[in-house]
Design an enzyme around this catalytic site. Structure first.
Site, PDB file in Angstrom:
ATOM      1  N   VAL A 228       8.013   0.517  -1.402  1.00  0.00           N
ATOM      2  CA  VAL A 228       8.833  -0.485  -0.726  1.00  0.00           C
ATOM      3  C   VAL A 228      10.268   0.028  -0.665  1.00  0.00           C
ATOM      4  O   VAL A 228      10.940   0.150  -1.687  1.00  0.00           O
ATOM      5  CB  VAL A 228       8.768  -1.834  -1.473  1.00  0.00           C
ATOM      6  CG1 VAL A 228       9.565  -2.896  -0.724  1.00  0.00           C
ATOM      7  CG2 VAL A 228       7.312  -2.282  -1.633  1.00  0.00           C
ATOM      8  N   ASN A 229      10.750   0.296   0.545  1.00  0.00           N
ATOM      9  CA  ASN A 229      12.061   0.932   0.700  1.00  0.00           C
ATOM     10  C   ASN A 229      13.219   0.055   0.242  1.00  0.00           C
ATOM     11  O   ASN A 229      14.211   0.553  -0.280  1.00  0.00           O
ATOM     12  CB  ASN A 229      12.276   1.338   2.165  1.00  0.00           C
ATOM     13  CG  ASN A 229      11.329   2.449   2.594  1.00  0.00           C
ATOM     14  OD1 ASN A 229      10.932   3.265   1.785  1.00  0.00           O
ATOM     15  ND2 ASN A 229      10.963   2.470   3.867  1.00  0.00           N
TER      16      ASN A 229
ATOM     17  N   TYR B 244     -10.813 -14.569  12.634  1.00  0.00           N
ATOM     18  CA  TYR B 244      -9.618 -14.600  11.795  1.00  0.00           C
ATOM     19  C   TYR B 244      -9.395 -15.998  11.230  1.00  0.00           C
ATOM     20  O   TYR B 244      -9.196 -16.183  10.030  1.00  0.00           O
ATOM     21  CB  TYR B 244      -8.409 -14.154  12.615  1.00  0.00           C
ATOM     22  CG  TYR B 244      -7.092 -14.259  11.876  1.00  0.00           C
ATOM     23  CD1 TYR B 244      -6.748 -13.352  10.887  1.00  0.00           C
ATOM     24  CD2 TYR B 244      -6.180 -15.270  12.193  1.00  0.00           C
ATOM     25  CE1 TYR B 244      -5.532 -13.440  10.218  1.00  0.00           C
ATOM     26  CE2 TYR B 244      -4.961 -15.363  11.534  1.00  0.00           C
ATOM     27  CZ  TYR B 244      -4.641 -14.453  10.550  1.00  0.00           C
ATOM     28  OH  TYR B 244      -3.436 -14.552   9.894  1.00  0.00           O
TER      29      TYR B 244
ATOM     30  N   ALA C  74      -0.349 -10.706   2.135  1.00  0.00           N
ATOM     31  CA  ALA C  74      -1.180  -9.594   2.612  1.00  0.00           C
ATOM     32  C   ALA C  74      -2.480 -10.129   3.208  1.00  0.00           C
ATOM     33  O   ALA C  74      -3.078 -11.068   2.697  1.00  0.00           O
ATOM     34  CB  ALA C  74      -1.491  -8.638   1.466  1.00  0.00           C
ATOM     35  N   ALA C  75      -2.903  -9.508   4.294  1.00  0.00           N
ATOM     36  CA  ALA C  75      -4.128  -9.955   4.970  1.00  0.00           C
ATOM     37  C   ALA C  75      -4.515  -8.931   6.024  1.00  0.00           C
ATOM     38  O   ALA C  75      -3.717  -8.067   6.410  1.00  0.00           O
ATOM     39  CB  ALA C  75      -3.906 -11.317   5.641  1.00  0.00           C
ATOM     40  N   ARG C  76      -5.756  -9.042   6.476  1.00  0.00           N
ATOM     41  CA  ARG C  76      -6.119  -8.346   7.721  1.00  0.00           C
ATOM     42  C   ARG C  76      -5.647  -9.251   8.844  1.00  0.00           C
ATOM     43  O   ARG C  76      -6.156 -10.357   9.030  1.00  0.00           O
ATOM     44  CB  ARG C  76      -7.628  -8.107   7.807  1.00  0.00           C
ATOM     45  CG  ARG C  76      -8.019  -7.291   9.053  1.00  0.00           C
ATOM     46  CD  ARG C  76      -9.492  -6.899   9.033  1.00  0.00           C
ATOM     47  NE  ARG C  76      -9.776  -5.865  10.023  1.00  0.00           N
ATOM     48  CZ  ARG C  76     -10.260  -6.096  11.248  1.00  0.00           C
ATOM     49  NH1 ARG C  76     -10.528  -7.335  11.623  1.00  0.00           N
ATOM     50  NH2 ARG C  76     -10.472  -5.108  12.090  1.00  0.00           N
ATOM     51  N   ALA C  77      -4.659  -8.784   9.583  1.00  0.00           N
ATOM     52  CA  ALA C  77      -4.000  -9.629  10.574  1.00  0.00           C
ATOM     53  C   ALA C  77      -4.893  -9.873  11.777  1.00  0.00           C
ATOM     54  O   ALA C  77      -5.861  -9.141  12.018  1.00  0.00           O
ATOM     55  CB  ALA C  77      -2.698  -8.976  11.016  1.00  0.00           C
TER      56      ALA C  77
ATOM     57  N   LYS D  61      -9.564 -17.334   7.232  1.00  0.00           N
ATOM     58  CA  LYS D  61      -8.471 -18.034   6.558  1.00  0.00           C
ATOM     59  C   LYS D  61      -8.945 -19.376   5.997  1.00  0.00           C
ATOM     60  O   LYS D  61      -8.560 -19.777   4.886  1.00  0.00           O
ATOM     61  CB  LYS D  61      -7.298 -18.235   7.520  1.00  0.00           C
ATOM     62  CG  LYS D  61      -6.501 -16.968   7.811  1.00  0.00           C
ATOM     63  CD  LYS D  61      -5.742 -16.485   6.576  1.00  0.00           C
ATOM     64  CE  LYS D  61      -4.726 -15.402   6.902  1.00  0.00           C
ATOM     65  NZ  LYS D  61      -3.944 -14.978   5.725  1.00  0.00           N
TER      66      LYS D  61
ATOM     67  N   ARG E  66       0.811  -1.214   0.000  1.00  0.00           N
ATOM     68  CA  ARG E  66       0.000   0.000   0.000  1.00  0.00           C
ATOM     69  C   ARG E  66       0.847   1.267   0.000  1.00  0.00           C
ATOM     70  O   ARG E  66       0.313   2.373  -0.107  1.00  0.00           O
ATOM     71  CB  ARG E  66      -0.936   0.003   1.209  1.00  0.00           C
ATOM     72  CG  ARG E  66      -2.070  -1.013   1.096  1.00  0.00           C
ATOM     73  CD  ARG E  66      -2.983  -0.963   2.295  1.00  0.00           C
ATOM     74  NE  ARG E  66      -2.298  -1.375   3.510  1.00  0.00           N
ATOM     75  CZ  ARG E  66      -2.863  -1.390   4.726  1.00  0.00           C
ATOM     76  NH1 ARG E  66      -4.110  -0.987   4.873  1.00  0.00           N
ATOM     77  NH2 ARG E  66      -2.178  -1.805   5.772  1.00  0.00           N
TER      78      ARG E  66
END
Length: 311
Positions: A36-37, A139, A68-71, A143, A33
């Site tokens: 990316v450093n 959660y 990626a996910a809603r943790a 999954k 989002r």
């Protein structure tokens, strides 16, 4: 091989970037989002959801690693947590996977969770990849539903799906419960956890990344579910001592009977916390060993040392 990684700035994703860079023949595109450093080849996608357009990111990608996910959130104050998890972890994942299949992606690696199996095991009877799922929270349910949708998509499209369920992941920059435990040990506070005889499986961050990279092109990984772990289960007491040793700190552990701790925690409304500290959760990684020839490259001691590089 062209590989697309989602969740590139996360705890797991950022480590994958560093490890994949060491492998010749792998060309990685990162998705996050924000910029990316530590990686030049990236795509910024505003959100993971049912309406996200992935066409630009998926062009010419042979494999997708979806981290990626809603943790998992300990104290989720959303009115309907399951709906929130479903929007991201189920609908968002399946939207990405459908577009990946349409774009010609050959393999989709999904990072799931041991919470699909359940929250606890009887000591000496670890979870296996073939066990019937028994998630207990929103959660874990999200999954599982994502896994089910991915399996259906694999059968419909021919895109191979690999599912990996890790338990608690630890490593440099770890957050959550493990970070809280580290802070308590670092402060040198006496902890009433010197006589806990449970067994819990963990997975070092670099061990999990190694398993993911193994699954990129291993033919036997296609359409399989694997449990990840260090293959070295510890009691809470043993883990605290190991963490203290890796930090060069004394482990100030007071032996208190587990039953007394559970009773006290229940009275204080902390039963769930006590169950994680006192209960067992073991995973059997023999399927990954037998099918893939994979063994965790790091021991727990080595994994913990990487958490504290200055000690």
């Amino acid at each position: 091989m062209n590989v697309l990684l989602t969740g590139a700035t996360g705890f797991l994703g950022s480590r994958i970037i560093g490890q994949i860079a060491k492998h010749d023949g792998l060309v990685l595109t990162s998705v996050s989002r924000r910029p990316v450093n530590n990686h030049d080849n990236y795509v910024v996608v505003a959100e993971l959801g049912p309406g996200t357009d992935w066409k630009g990111a998926l062009a010419d990608q042979q494999v997708v690693i979806h981290t990626a996910a809603r943790a998992h959130i300990m104290k989720d104050e959303v009115a309907d947590p399951l709906a929130k998890y479903r929007k991201v972890n189920v609908e968002g994942t399946l939207n990405l996977a459908r577009q990946a299949a349409a774009a010609g992606t050959s393999r989709f690696i999904f990072i799931s969770s041991i919470k699909v199996n359940g929250e606890r095991t009887i000591q000496g009877r670890p979870f296996t990849a073939e066990d019937s799922p028994a998630p207990e929270d929103a959660y874990g349910i999200s999954k599982l539903e994502a896994e089910q949708g991915l399996r259906e998509l694999a059968s419909e499209t021919g895109m191979e799906v690999v599912i990996i369920r890790p338990p608690l992941v630890y490593g440099p920059g770890v957050k959550g419960n493990f970070a809280s435990m580290i802070r308590l040990v670092e402060k040198g506070l006496p902890l009433p956890l010197g006589a806990i005889h449970n067994k819990r499986s963990l997975v070092a961050l670099d061990n999990l990344v190694d398993l993911i990279i193994t699954c990129l092109d291993h033919p036997a990984a296609a359409n399989q579910v694997f449990l990840a772990g260090d293959d070295e289960d510890l009691s809470t007491t043993e883990l605290l001592r190991a963490v203290a040793g890796a930090m060069g700190k004394p482990a100030r552990l007071v032996p208190v009977h587990a039953g007394l701790l559970m009773s006290g925690a229940t009275l204080l409304g902390k039963k769930a916390v006590a169950q994680r500290l006192l209960g067992s959760l073991q995973v059997d990684i023999s399927k990954a060993r037998n099918l893939l020839g994979w063994t965790p490259p790091l021991s727990v001691a080595e994994g913990l040392k990487r958490c504290f590089p200055d000690h």
